[in-house]
Scaffold this motif. Structure first.
Motif, mmCIF file in Angstrom:
data_model
loop_
_atom_site.group_PDB
_atom_site.id
_atom_site.type_symbol
_atom_site.label_atom_id
_atom_site.label_comp_id
_atom_site.label_asym_id
_atom_site.label_seq_id
_atom_site.Cartn_x
_atom_site.Cartn_y
_atom_site.Cartn_z
ATOM 1 N N LYS A 30 -8.388 22.378 -44.924
ATOM 2 C CA LYS A 30 -9.037 21.510 -45.905
ATOM 3 C C LYS A 30 -9.147 20.069 -45.389
ATOM 4 C CE LYS A 30 -9.177 24.711 -49.158
ATOM 5 N NZ LYS A 30 -10.456 25.256 -49.687
ATOM 6 N N SER A 31 -9.239 19.911 -44.077
ATOM 7 C CA SER A 31 -9.229 18.576 -43.490
ATOM 8 C C SER A 31 -10.367 17.694 -44.002
ATOM 9 C CB SER A 31 -9.301 18.670 -41.966
ATOM 10 O OG SER A 31 -8.172 19.329 -41.449
ATOM 11 N N GLU A 32 -11.506 18.309 -44.357
ATOM 12 C CA GLU A 32 -12.642 17.511 -44.809
ATOM 13 C C GLU A 32 -12.379 16.839 -46.159
ATOM 14 O OE1 GLU A 32 -13.573 21.791 -46.174
ATOM 15 O OE2 GLU A 32 -12.491 20.732 -44.561
ATOM 16 N N PHE A 33 -11.319 17.262 -46.849
ATOM 17 C CA PHE A 33 -11.000 16.683 -48.154
ATOM 18 C C PHE A 33 -9.927 15.600 -48.062
ATOM 19 C CE2 PHE A 33 -12.563 20.957 -49.118
ATOM 20 C CZ PHE A 33 -13.554 20.662 -50.050
ATOM 21 N N ARG A 34 -9.450 15.328 -46.846
ATOM 22 C CA ARG A 34 -8.419 14.305 -46.699
ATOM 23 C C ARG A 34 -8.984 12.952 -47.110
ATOM 24 N NH1 ARG A 34 -3.822 14.006 -44.090
ATOM 25 N NH2 ARG A 34 -4.156 15.951 -42.956
ATOM 26 N N PRO A 35 -8.245 12.203 -47.958
ATOM 27 C CA PRO A 35 -8.726 10.879 -48.383
ATOM 28 C C PRO A 35 -8.976 9.969 -47.194
ATOM 29 C CG PRO A 35 -6.878 11.577 -49.716
ATOM 30 C CD PRO A 35 -6.984 12.567 -48.595
ATOM 31 N N ASP A 36 -9.959 9.091 -47.316
ATOM 32 C CA ASP A 36 -10.297 8.155 -46.246
ATOM 33 C C ASP A 36 -9.079 7.342 -45.846
ATOM 34 O OD1 ASP A 36 -12.839 9.032 -46.412
ATOM 35 O OD2 ASP A 36 -13.626 7.294 -47.495
ATOM 36 N N TYR A 72 4.235 16.831 -42.751
ATOM 37 C CA TYR A 72 3.457 18.060 -42.869
ATOM 38 C C TYR A 72 1.984 17.710 -43.029
ATOM 39 C CZ TYR A 72 7.847 20.580 -43.623
ATOM 40 O OH TYR A 72 9.111 21.119 -43.480
ATOM 41 N N ASP A 73 1.148 18.468 -42.365
ATOM 42 C CA ASP A 73 -0.300 18.278 -42.524
ATOM 43 C C ASP A 73 -0.830 19.479 -43.295
ATOM 44 O OD1 ASP A 73 -3.019 17.865 -42.354
ATOM 45 O OD2 ASP A 73 -2.927 17.093 -40.311
ATOM 46 N N LEU A 74 -0.755 19.391 -44.618
ATOM 47 C CA LEU A 74 -1.200 20.485 -45.461
ATOM 48 C C LEU A 74 -2.707 20.668 -45.400
ATOM 49 C CD1 LEU A 74 1.041 19.948 -48.625
ATOM 50 C CD2 LEU A 74 1.431 21.475 -46.682
ATOM 51 N N PHE A 75 -3.439 19.578 -45.166
ATOM 52 C CA PHE A 75 -4.894 19.679 -45.091
ATOM 53 C C PHE A 75 -5.307 20.577 -43.912
ATOM 54 C CE2 PHE A 75 -4.289 15.783 -47.501
ATOM 55 C CZ PHE A 75 -5.260 15.885 -48.481
ATOM 56 N N ASP A 76 -4.696 20.348 -42.751
ATOM 57 C CA ASP A 76 -5.003 21.179 -41.592
ATOM 58 C C ASP A 76 -4.487 22.599 -41.778
ATOM 59 O OD1 ASP A 76 -6.364 19.245 -40.263
ATOM 60 O OD2 ASP A 76 -4.729 18.709 -38.899
ATOM 61 N N PRO A 91 -8.591 20.008 -53.480
ATOM 62 C CA PRO A 91 -7.692 19.937 -52.319
ATOM 63 C C PRO A 91 -7.137 18.538 -52.080
ATOM 64 C CG PRO A 91 -9.688 21.169 -51.787
ATOM 65 C CD PRO A 91 -9.935 20.513 -53.113
ATOM 66 N N GLU A 92 -7.768 17.530 -52.637
ATOM 67 C CA GLU A 92 -7.295 16.154 -52.442
ATOM 68 C C GLU A 92 -5.862 15.947 -52.939
ATOM 69 O OE1 GLU A 92 -11.795 15.939 -52.616
ATOM 70 O OE2 GLU A 92 -10.192 17.039 -53.657
ATOM 71 N N VAL A 93 -5.395 16.799 -53.862
ATOM 72 C CA VAL A 93 -4.031 16.634 -54.369
ATOM 73 C C VAL A 93 -2.993 17.000 -53.315
ATOM 74 C CG1 VAL A 93 -4.765 17.092 -56.742
ATOM 75 C CG2 VAL A 93 -3.887 18.970 -55.347
ATOM 76 N N LEU A 94 -3.430 17.519 -52.193
ATOM 77 C CA LEU A 94 -2.482 17.787 -51.110
ATOM 78 C C LEU A 94 -1.861 16.496 -50.587
ATOM 79 C CD1 LEU A 94 -4.462 20.507 -49.103
ATOM 80 C CD2 LEU A 94 -2.395 20.859 -50.480
ATOM 81 N N ALA A 95 -2.565 15.365 -50.755
ATOM 82 C CA ALA A 95 -2.034 14.091 -50.255
ATOM 83 C C ALA A 95 -0.701 13.734 -50.909
ATOM 84 C CB ALA A 95 -3.071 12.980 -50.462
ATOM 85 N N PRO A 96 -0.606 13.678 -52.253
ATOM 86 C CA PRO A 96 0.711 13.403 -52.840
ATOM 87 C C PRO A 96 1.714 14.515 -52.585
ATOM 88 C CG PRO A 96 -0.920 13.882 -54.553
ATOM 89 C CD PRO A 96 -1.663 13.684 -53.273
ATOM 90 N N LEU A 97 1.251 15.749 -52.455
ATOM 91 C CA LEU A 97 2.178 16.842 -52.174
ATOM 92 C C LEU A 97 2.788 16.707 -50.783
ATOM 93 C CD1 LEU A 97 0.292 19.920 -53.708
ATOM 94 C CD2 LEU A 97 2.120 18.535 -54.712
ATOM 95 N N GLU A 98 1.999 16.211 -49.820
ATOM 96 C CA GLU A 98 2.546 15.936 -48.488
ATOM 97 C C GLU A 98 3.662 14.906 -48.563
ATOM 98 O OE1 GLU A 98 -1.240 16.743 -45.447
ATOM 99 O OE2 GLU A 98 -0.597 14.695 -45.921
ATOM 100 N N GLU A 99 3.474 13.908 -49.416
ATOM 101 C CA GLU A 99 4.504 12.869 -49.546
ATOM 102 C C GLU A 99 5.774 13.438 -50.162
ATOM 103 O OE1 GLU A 99 4.238 9.814 -48.199
ATOM 104 O OE2 GLU A 99 2.388 10.678 -47.411
ATOM 105 N N VAL A 100 5.622 14.327 -51.131
ATOM 106 C CA VAL A 100 6.791 14.963 -51.741
ATOM 107 C C VAL A 100 7.563 15.747 -50.685
ATOM 108 C CG1 VAL A 100 7.562 16.721 -53.382
ATOM 109 C CG2 VAL A 100 5.781 15.091 -54.043
ATOM 110 N N LEU A 101 6.852 16.502 -49.862
ATOM 111 C CA LEU A 101 7.508 17.288 -48.817
ATOM 112 C C LEU A 101 8.217 16.393 -47.809
ATOM 113 C CD1 LEU A 101 4.890 20.109 -48.114
ATOM 114 C CD2 LEU A 101 7.120 20.334 -49.226
ATOM 115 N N TYR A 102 7.603 15.259 -47.481
ATOM 116 C CA TYR A 102 8.238 14.352 -46.527
ATOM 117 C C TYR A 102 9.547 13.792 -47.094
ATOM 118 C CZ TYR A 102 9.231 10.432 -43.488
ATOM 119 O OH TYR A 102 9.860 9.565 -42.636
ATOM 120 N N VAL A 103 9.518 13.428 -48.384
ATOM 121 C CA VAL A 103 10.721 12.882 -49.012
ATOM 122 C C VAL A 103 11.831 13.935 -49.040
ATOM 123 C CG1 VAL A 103 11.679 12.040 -51.196
ATOM 124 C CG2 VAL A 103 9.470 11.189 -50.394
ATOM 125 N N LEU A 104 11.476 15.177 -49.320
ATOM 126 C CA LEU A 104 12.470 16.234 -49.449
ATOM 127 C C LEU A 104 13.020 16.708 -48.111
ATOM 128 C CD1 LEU A 104 10.840 18.453 -52.240
ATOM 129 C CD2 LEU A 104 12.766 16.869 -52.474
#
Length: 357
Positions: A323-329, A315-319, A297-310
């Protein structure tokens, strides 16, 4: 890289190409687009090193430049995708890549530090792909192995044309007899047909995030396996559709030749490759991404950035996916000045604040 319209011996051949390089070869023997790609990836890596050394201003500037170079690289591919490959989808994507990449560079330069995770992902994708592109022994092995596997797939459907040398110099061309097939054309495998591009995308994506090694290896192995299988199906489909004219219907031939300037005998290839296979590839990439996210689930972080650029929207894909517990520190959605963990720690002024875990 030779044009997919190059002739193989005395018989016409078509390369199963979807992400190749333009044959702009300099006197030094290195393709211009290859050199530009190396320069972009090298700049990405330099930006990451500078960030690691805590030289933040210089890292942002270098990263911004890297993104612009990356966009220019894709812009140089537009004539190739439009004129030679005749792929509307790839032409559009390559055209919009420059403004999108320039926008990412702008956001990064303005202080959106969370984009460094996307920068790292793209850099690692390049590190995986470019050596394969430029090391002859590896390149030859991948192309010729893929050709053999595709031929095995064709045999399952009752076709055994044999393999000979393609226009690219590899033993990768399916030796259909032009007097026995519908179109008189055949195809040959090139590097893009090996699926290495898609494998590099998911390899870079998984490698760019912090997660237990076992989960990362599992996700990578799953993605590679699925890509390999679907790519094999794709090659067999196009490799048979082209010579046997599965899509040589009169109305399609009239449409493609009148409005798209296609060679009448290439219509079946263009429909199979540029429209059916490429459209299904997008669906497949979405499906593989879903599988990878389930494991890492940690790969949601770069995917959130892609969505923001587009979209310009946070977007908070983790929530959203619980999958909030997998959000990078230290990583979170927010304004363009989103901070990394290091930035957040450095900005804490109250000694009573508990350290981030």
């Amino acid at each position: 890289m030779p044009s997919p319209l190059s002739m193989a011996g005395s018989r016409p051949g078509i390369g199963l190409e979807h992400a190749g390089q333009v044959a702009f070869v300099s006197d030094l023997g290195i393709g211009f687009t290859d050199a530009l790609a190396w320069l972009a990836i090298g700049s990405f890596l330099l930006a990451l090193v500078l960030q690691w050394r805590d030289e933040r201003d210089l890292a942002r500037g270098t990263g911004a430049l890297a993104w612009v170079l990356f966009g220019v690289f894709w812009l140089t591919m537009v004539p190739y995708y439009y004129g030679e490959i005749q792929s509307p989808l790839q032409t559009i994507l390559a055209t919009v890549a420059l403004p999108l990449c320039a926008y990412v560079g702008y956001l990064l330069f303005q202080g959106r530090a969370s984009l460094f995770v996307l920068t790292k992902a793209v850099a690692l994708m390049g590190v995986i792909y470019l050596p394969v592109e430029t090391i002859p022994m590896v390149r030859t092995w991948l192309i010729e192995t893929t050709a053999v596997q595709t031929h095995y797939g064709m045999e399952l459907f009752g076709h055994s044309p044999g393999i000979n040398e393609g226009a690219n110099g590899y033993q990768s061309r399916f030796d259909f007899d032009p007097d026995e097939t519908v179109t008189g054309r055949t195809t040959y495998i090139i590097l893009a047909c090996t699926g290495i591009g898609s494998m590099a995308i998911f390899g870079g994506l998984v490698a760019s995030v912090s997660a237990p090694l076992k989960r990362k290896l599992t996700a990578f192995a799953l993605a590679i396996g699925v890509i390999w299988f679907l790519n094999l199906v794709r090659n067999v489909f196009i490799g048979l559709a082209s010579p046997w004219g599965w899509f040589q219907q009169d109305w399609l031939v009239s449409l493609m030749t009148t409005y798209m300037g296609a060679d009448p005998n290439r219509v079946s290839y263009l429909v199979a490759h540029n429209y059916i296979a490429q459209s299904l590839s997008v669906v497949a990439l979405v499906g593989i991404t879903y599988l990878v996210v389930k494991i890492v689930p940690e790969v949601l972080a770069p995917l959130e950035e892609v969505l923001y650029v587009l979209t310009g929207t946070e977007y908070d894909l983790f929530d959203a996916l619980d999958k909030s517990e997998f959000r990078p520190d230290g990583y979170g959605t927010g304004a363009a000045g989103a901070e990394t963990a290091a930035d957040a720690d450095a900005s804490s002024e109250d000694p009573a604040d508990p350290p981030k875990q």
